[in-house]
Design a protein around this motif. Structure first.
Motif, PDB file in Angstrom:
ATOM      1  N   LEU A  18       0.827  -1.208   0.000  1.00  0.00           N
ATOM      2  CA  LEU A  18       0.000   0.000   0.000  1.00  0.00           C
ATOM      3  C   LEU A  18       0.862   1.260   0.000  1.00  0.00           C
ATOM      4  N   SER A  19       1.943   1.236   0.748  1.00  0.00           N
ATOM      5  CA  SER A  19       2.837   2.394   0.811  1.00  0.00           C
ATOM      6  C   SER A  19       3.457   2.679  -0.544  1.00  0.00           C
ATOM      7  N   GLU A  20       3.858   1.640  -1.253  1.00  0.00           N
ATOM      8  CA  GLU A  20       4.426   1.826  -2.591  1.00  0.00           C
ATOM      9  C   GLU A  20       3.366   2.329  -3.570  1.00  0.00           C
ATOM     10  N   GLN A  21       2.147   1.818  -3.447  1.00  0.00           N
ATOM     11  CA  GLN A  21       1.093   2.158  -4.383  1.00  0.00           C
ATOM     12  C   GLN A  21       0.486   3.541  -4.130  1.00  0.00           C
ATOM     13  N   PHE A  22       0.361   3.942  -2.858  1.00  0.00           N
ATOM     14  CA  PHE A  22      -0.379   5.161  -2.534  1.00  0.00           C
ATOM     15  C   PHE A  22       0.433   6.253  -1.851  1.00  0.00           C
ATOM     16  N   ALA A  23       1.643   5.979  -1.439  1.00  0.00           N
ATOM     17  CA  ALA A  23       2.390   6.979  -0.673  1.00  0.00           C
ATOM     18  C   ALA A  23       3.818   7.143  -1.166  1.00  0.00           C
ATOM     19  N   ASP A  24       4.052   6.812  -2.411  1.00  0.00           N
ATOM     20  CA  ASP A  24       5.400   6.940  -2.986  1.00  0.00           C
ATOM     21  C   ASP A  24       6.472   6.326  -2.104  1.00  0.00           C
ATOM     22  N   GLY A  25       6.135   5.232  -1.448  1.00  0.00           N
ATOM     23  CA  GLY A  25       7.106   4.525  -0.624  1.00  0.00           C
ATOM     24  C   GLY A  25       7.173   4.984   0.809  1.00  0.00           C
ATOM     25  N   ASP A  26       6.579   6.163   1.152  1.00  0.00           N
ATOM     26  CA  ASP A  26       6.511   6.558   2.558  1.00  0.00           C
ATOM     27  C   ASP A  26       5.638   5.536   3.270  1.00  0.00           C
ATOM     28  N   THR A  27       6.002   5.173   4.473  1.00  0.00           N
ATOM     29  CA  THR A  27       5.279   4.135   5.193  1.00  0.00           C
ATOM     30  C   THR A  27       3.939   4.651   5.706  1.00  0.00           C
ATOM     31  N   LEU A  28       2.865   3.977   5.282  1.00  0.00           N
ATOM     32  CA  LEU A  28       1.527   4.320   5.763  1.00  0.00           C
ATOM     33  C   LEU A  28       1.318   3.738   7.154  1.00  0.00           C
ATOM     34  N   ASP A  29       0.618   4.486   8.009  1.00  0.00           N
ATOM     35  CA  ASP A  29       0.310   3.963   9.336  1.00  0.00           C
ATOM     36  C   ASP A  29      -1.071   3.312   9.336  1.00  0.00           C
ATOM     37  N   LEU A  30      -1.454   2.768  10.458  1.00  0.00           N
ATOM     38  CA  LEU A  30      -2.715   2.047  10.596  1.00  0.00           C
ATOM     39  C   LEU A  30      -3.903   2.918  10.194  1.00  0.00           C
ATOM     40  N   ASP A  31      -3.945   4.161  10.674  1.00  0.00           N
ATOM     41  CA  ASP A  31      -5.065   5.048  10.349  1.00  0.00           C
ATOM     42  C   ASP A  31      -5.155   5.333   8.856  1.00  0.00           C
ATOM     43  N   ALA A  32      -4.026   5.516   8.205  1.00  0.00           N
ATOM     44  CA  ALA A  32      -4.024   5.774   6.767  1.00  0.00           C
ATOM     45  C   ALA A  32      -4.570   4.569   5.999  1.00  0.00           C
ATOM     46  N   ILE A  33      -4.230   3.389   6.442  1.00  0.00           N
ATOM     47  CA  ILE A  33      -4.710   2.173   5.781  1.00  0.00           C
ATOM     48  C   ILE A  33      -6.213   2.000   6.014  1.00  0.00           C
ATOM     49  N   ILE A  34      -6.668   2.301   7.222  1.00  0.00           N
ATOM     50  CA  ILE A  34      -8.102   2.260   7.504  1.00  0.00           C
ATOM     51  C   ILE A  34      -8.835   3.245   6.600  1.00  0.00           C
ATOM     52  N   TYR A  35      -8.282   4.430   6.440  1.00  0.00           N
ATOM     53  CA  TYR A  35      -8.875   5.440   5.556  1.00  0.00           C
ATOM     54  C   TYR A  35      -8.955   4.928   4.111  1.00  0.00           C
ATOM     55  N   LEU A  36      -7.875   4.351   3.613  1.00  0.00           N
ATOM     56  CA  LEU A  36      -7.864   3.826   2.236  1.00  0.00           C
ATOM     57  C   LEU A  36      -8.927   2.748   2.034  1.00  0.00           C
ATOM     58  N   ILE A  37      -9.111   1.900   3.021  1.00  0.00           N
ATOM     59  CA  ILE A  37     -10.137   0.859   2.922  1.00  0.00           C
ATOM     60  C   ILE A  37     -11.521   1.511   2.866  1.00  0.00           C
ATOM     61  N   GLY A  38     -11.724   2.561   3.636  1.00  0.00           N
ATOM     62  CA  GLY A  38     -12.995   3.286   3.607  1.00  0.00           C
ATOM     63  C   GLY A  38     -13.275   3.864   2.235  1.00  0.00           C
ATOM     64  N   VAL A  39     -12.259   4.457   1.623  1.00  0.00           N
ATOM     65  CA  VAL A  39     -12.412   5.000   0.267  1.00  0.00           C
ATOM     66  C   VAL A  39     -12.745   3.878  -0.703  1.00  0.00           C
ATOM     67  N   GLN A  40     -12.051   2.765  -0.581  1.00  0.00           N
ATOM     68  CA  GLN A  40     -12.306   1.601  -1.440  1.00  0.00           C
ATOM     69  C   GLN A  40     -13.740   1.120  -1.284  1.00  0.00           C
ATOM     70  N   GLU A  41     -14.198   1.013  -0.054  1.00  0.00           N
ATOM     71  CA  GLU A  41     -15.551   0.516   0.202  1.00  0.00           C
ATOM     72  C   GLU A  41     -16.624   1.490  -0.279  1.00  0.00           C
ATOM     73  N   LEU A  42     -16.353   2.783  -0.187  1.00  0.00           N
ATOM     74  CA  LEU A  42     -17.302   3.778  -0.685  1.00  0.00           C
ATOM     75  C   LEU A  42     -17.351   3.750  -2.207  1.00  0.00           C
ATOM     76  N   GLY A  43     -16.183   3.534  -2.814  1.00  0.00           N
ATOM     77  CA  GLY A  43     -16.113   3.442  -4.267  1.00  0.00           C
ATOM     78  C   GLY A  43     -16.031   4.776  -4.976  1.00  0.00           C
ATOM     79  N   GLN A  44     -15.882   5.850  -4.241  1.00  0.00           N
ATOM     80  CA  GLN A  44     -15.764   7.187  -4.837  1.00  0.00           C
ATOM     81  C   GLN A  44     -14.307   7.635  -4.723  1.00  0.00           C
ATOM     82  N   ILE A  45     -13.458   6.976  -5.516  1.00  0.00           N
ATOM     83  CA  ILE A  45     -12.014   7.126  -5.316  1.00  0.00           C
ATOM     84  C   ILE A  45     -11.423   8.401  -5.917  1.00  0.00           C
ATOM     85  N   HIS A  46     -12.121   9.034  -6.839  1.00  0.00           N
ATOM     86  CA  HIS A  46     -11.549  10.200  -7.520  1.00  0.00           C
ATOM     87  C   HIS A  46     -12.214  11.491  -7.081  1.00  0.00           C
ATOM     88  N   ARG A  47     -12.290  11.696  -5.791  1.00  0.00           N
ATOM     89  CA  ARG A  47     -12.834  12.940  -5.265  1.00  0.00           C
ATOM     90  C   ARG A  47     -12.150  13.283  -3.965  1.00  0.00           C
TER      91      ARG A  47
END
Length: 118
Positions: A18-47
């Motif tokens: 996930l860090s390589e895909q969404f954060a240019d290699g910066d390490t994502l923390d737990l909250d950031a990953i939870i947020y990404l899953i929320g965006v995925q589940e909502l399905g409105q990724i380009h806003r």
């Protein structure tokens, strides 16, 4: 003990991918990953999301992640496309470290089920 090692290895794999895909290699923390899953589940990724919407995204994610454990149940999607869950069972009172382990385990299971990792 082997289960703990497997969880740790799978968690590190999720964080790395996930860090390589969404954060240019910066390490994502737990909250950031939870947020990404929320965006995925909502399905409105380009806003862009407002602050309160970001909190709602994290709530969606937590509900989705803890649904297999019997704590939440999917209820419906509203007219704006936001999923809603109902509480089936109150979460037990956990120490911070225990909460973190539960969420990491749930996240690893989520990405195993979606075949993001194997």
């Amino acid at each position: 003990m082997a289960r703990d090692k497997e969880l740790k290895a799978n968690w590190e794999l999720v964080v790395t991918k996930l860090s390589e895909q969404f954060a240019d290699g910066d390490t994502l923390d737990l909250d950031a990953i939870i947020y990404l899953i929320g965006v995925q589940e909502l399905g409105q990724i380009h806003r862009e999301f407002k602050k309160d919407e970001k909190l709602n995204l994290m709530h969606i994610s937590i509900c989705k992640l803890l649904e297999p454990y019997g704590y939440y149940e999917f209820d419906y999607v509203d007219e704006e496309g936001w999923p809603h869950y109902t509480v089936k069972e109150e979460l037990p009172h956990l120490k911070a470290g225990e909460q973190s382990v539960l969420m990491k385990e749930a996240i690893v299971n989520y990405f195993l089920e979606t075949e993001y990792i194997n």
